[in-house]
Scaffold this motif. Structure first.
Motif, short mmCIF file in Angstrom:
data_model
loop_
_atom_site.label_atom_id
_atom_site.label_comp_id
_atom_site.label_asym_id
_atom_site.label_seq_id
_atom_site.Cartn_x
_atom_site.Cartn_y
_atom_site.Cartn_z
N PRO A 123 58.59 -15.69 64.79
CA PRO A 123 58.80 -17.11 63.97
C PRO A 123 57.77 -17.93 63.63
CG PRO A 123 59.18 -17.14 66.36
CD PRO A 123 59.09 -15.83 65.99
N ASP A 124 56.64 -17.58 64.17
CA ASP A 124 55.36 -18.55 63.86
C ASP A 124 54.27 -17.62 63.02
OD1 ASP A 124 56.43 -20.40 65.66
OD2 ASP A 124 55.34 -19.11 67.24
N LEU A 125 54.60 -16.58 62.45
CA LEU A 125 53.77 -15.79 61.49
C LEU A 125 54.30 -14.98 60.39
CD1 LEU A 125 50.68 -15.03 61.42
CD2 LEU A 125 51.29 -13.07 62.83
N GLN A 126 53.90 -15.00 59.21
CA GLN A 126 54.41 -14.16 58.11
C GLN A 126 53.94 -12.96 58.36
OE1 GLN A 126 56.48 -14.44 55.31
NE2 GLN A 126 56.28 -12.44 55.78
N GLY A 127 54.92 -11.82 58.64
CA GLY A 127 54.61 -10.60 58.85
C GLY A 127 54.14 -9.69 57.70
N LEU A 128 53.37 -8.65 57.83
CA LEU A 128 52.66 -7.79 56.77
C LEU A 128 52.69 -6.39 56.83
CD1 LEU A 128 49.32 -10.01 56.44
CD2 LEU A 128 51.14 -9.90 54.85
N ILE A 129 53.22 -5.80 56.05
CA ILE A 129 53.48 -4.35 55.89
C ILE A 129 52.05 -3.77 55.54
CG2 ILE A 129 54.53 -2.37 54.75
CD1 ILE A 129 56.15 -4.16 56.43
N ALA A 130 51.58 -2.70 56.03
CA ALA A 130 50.18 -2.13 55.89
C ALA A 130 50.04 -0.85 55.96
CB ALA A 130 49.31 -2.80 56.83
N ALA A 131 49.19 -0.12 55.10
CA ALA A 131 48.64 1.29 55.49
C ALA A 131 48.10 1.35 56.72
CB ALA A 131 47.56 1.84 54.53
N MET A 132 48.46 2.53 57.59
CA MET A 132 47.98 2.54 59.04
C MET A 132 47.10 3.93 58.84
SD MET A 132 50.55 3.05 62.34
CE MET A 132 50.93 4.67 62.00
N THR A 133 46.13 3.93 59.61
CA THR A 133 45.41 4.97 59.88
C THR A 133 44.74 4.92 61.22
OG1 THR A 133 43.69 6.30 58.77
CG2 THR A 133 43.15 3.90 59.14
N LYS A 134 44.25 6.10 61.73
CA LYS A 134 43.85 6.18 63.08
C LYS A 134 42.41 4.98 63.21
CE LYS A 134 41.56 9.37 66.46
NZ LYS A 134 41.11 10.91 66.54
N LYS A 135 42.47 4.48 64.34
CA LYS A 135 41.56 3.50 64.60
C LYS A 135 40.15 4.10 64.41
CE LYS A 135 40.79 -0.82 67.11
NZ LYS A 135 41.13 -1.62 66.05
N GLY A 136 39.23 3.46 63.79
CA GLY A 136 37.74 3.91 63.95
C GLY A 136 37.57 4.85 63.13
N ASN A 137 38.22 5.52 62.33
CA ASN A 137 38.10 6.80 61.65
C ASN A 137 37.53 6.66 60.29
OD1 ASN A 137 40.17 5.87 59.96
ND2 ASN A 137 41.28 7.89 59.98
N GLY A 138 36.97 5.35 60.10
CA GLY A 138 36.42 4.96 58.94
C GLY A 138 37.11 4.96 57.57
N LEU A 139 38.37 4.95 57.59
CA LEU A 139 39.23 5.25 56.33
C LEU A 139 39.70 3.75 56.02
CD1 LEU A 139 40.40 6.94 53.73
CD2 LEU A 139 42.38 7.44 55.47
N VAL A 140 39.66 2.85 56.91
CA VAL A 140 40.58 1.65 56.44
C VAL A 140 39.86 0.80 55.60
CG1 VAL A 140 39.30 0.22 58.47
CG2 VAL A 140 41.77 -0.37 57.43
N GLN A 141 38.54 0.86 55.42
CA GLN A 141 37.66 -0.04 54.71
C GLN A 141 38.09 0.47 53.00
OE1 GLN A 141 35.95 -2.82 55.31
NE2 GLN A 141 35.66 -3.14 52.94
N PRO A 142 38.01 1.79 52.95
CA PRO A 142 38.27 2.36 51.43
C PRO A 142 39.79 2.30 51.06
CG PRO A 142 37.50 4.22 52.95
CD PRO A 142 37.13 2.91 53.62
#
Length: 325
Positions: free
Chosen positions: A262-281
């Motif tokens: 109720p207090d935040l607009q939800g967001l859909i996202a591309a998901m990748t393994k944490k810390g694998n370096g892919l999220v920035q690109p």
């Protein structure tokens, strides 16, 4: 918010009317021809002629070498999805939808061959964690708990909807009290399940009737359960429900809700393994297609222009952690 042989029956949102991403699965037989939503035909054939874009060398160069080595971007999708998010085409094999189209654009920017893979909803997370899938584009909501294990680059707003049959006495669902005593279906392991369980907990604490929750693997099974009366309401992704109502009718949306609570607009996202370096690109590729207009073309193609975001963000605030029982 999951491959099914019901690509037409499982319609999902595409109308400006569905500003909050919520609709009802059509309870009638699937249409024989291409569905028409908001005055335009939706292509459900395997010949998609997807919107494409150019490689951006500066961003492609940021993809970790171990991921770029085979020249492919392996992307996971839920096998039981429904249009317009992701579903089998009319050949019952080719995955199509807004999620596959956006993943294709990202792969283009990164200079990699788009390689779609399909699995159950639950296995998407295991496959991303093990690096079997380098990214997941499957209507995944950002949550604080998921951020412990995965990195996220956002690309759509997340809206949920309550769906009931046309003849249901339920007129509106706005909060916990409105679902007390109902038989409700929701996807297992989803953020909407977490919200539903929280509402049920609030009802029990207030002395109201508990909710009876029924789980189905496929949206088509949910539609049959609604039609037969086995369940009285379904809580799921607004796009799927809205598209289905637009194409098939037979049900209504009686409430919408942010996927982050109720207090935040939800967001859909591309998901990748944490810390694998892919999220920035991934993030930079998404912002590139937002800026060059191909992102908007894809959303408009599937009737989801009202779920566009102005920019992709990395790991923004998500659905809060559930309080301990």
């Amino acid at each position: 918010m999951r491959a099914s042989p019901l690509p037409l029956l499982l319609a999902a949102s595409v109308l400006t009317v569905l500003a909050a991403c919520g609709a009802e699965p059509a309870l009638d037989a699937p249409a024989a021809s291409a569905p028409v939503v908001a005055g335009k035909k939706i292509n459900l054939s395997p010949e998609q002629n997807r919107v494409r874009t150019a490689k951006v060398a500066a961003i492609a160069g940021k993809v970790p070498k171990e991921i770029a080595a085979d020249g492919k971007l392996t992307v996971g999708f839920s096998a039981g999805g429904a249009p317009p998010l992701v579903s089998p085409a009319t050949d019952d094999t080719t995955l199509i939808g807004v999620e596959t189209d956006l993943a294709q654009l990202v792969a283009d920017v990164l200079g990699l061959e788009f390689t779609p893979q399909s699995s159950s909803w639950e296995n998407l997370f295991l496959a991303a964690k093990s690096s079997k899938y380098e990214a997941v584009f499957s209507n995944v909501t950002v949550t604080e708990e998921r951020k412990d294990t995965y990195d996220f680059a956002t690309y759509r707003i997340d809206q949920l909807a309550w769906q009931v049959p046309d003849n249901s006495p339920v007129k509106a669902i706005k909060g916990p009290a409105d679902i007390a005593g109902l038989r409700v279906s929701v996807g297992s392991g989803t953020n909407q399940e977490k919200i539903l369980l929280d509402w049920d907990k609030q009802n029990r604490a207030a002395g109201r009737e508990p909710v009876e929750i029924l789980y189905y693997e496929r949206y088509g099974d949910v539609l049959l359960a609604l039609k037969s009366g086995r369940v009285q309401a379904y809580f799921g992704p607004n796009p799927n429900i809205a598209y289905n109502i637009a194409v098939s009718g037979g049900s209504r949306i009686v409430g919408t809700f942010s996927g982050a609570g109720p207090d935040l607009q939800g967001l859909i996202a591309a998901m990748t393994k944490k810390g694998n370096g892919l999220v920035q690109p991934l993030n930079e590729a998404l912002n590139t297609v937002i800026e060059n207009g191909t992102y908007q073309q894809v959303l408009e193609r599937w009737g989801l222009a009202n779920e566009a975001v102005p920019e992709s963000r990395i790991n923004p605030p998500g659905l809060p952690r559930q309080p301990a029982s």
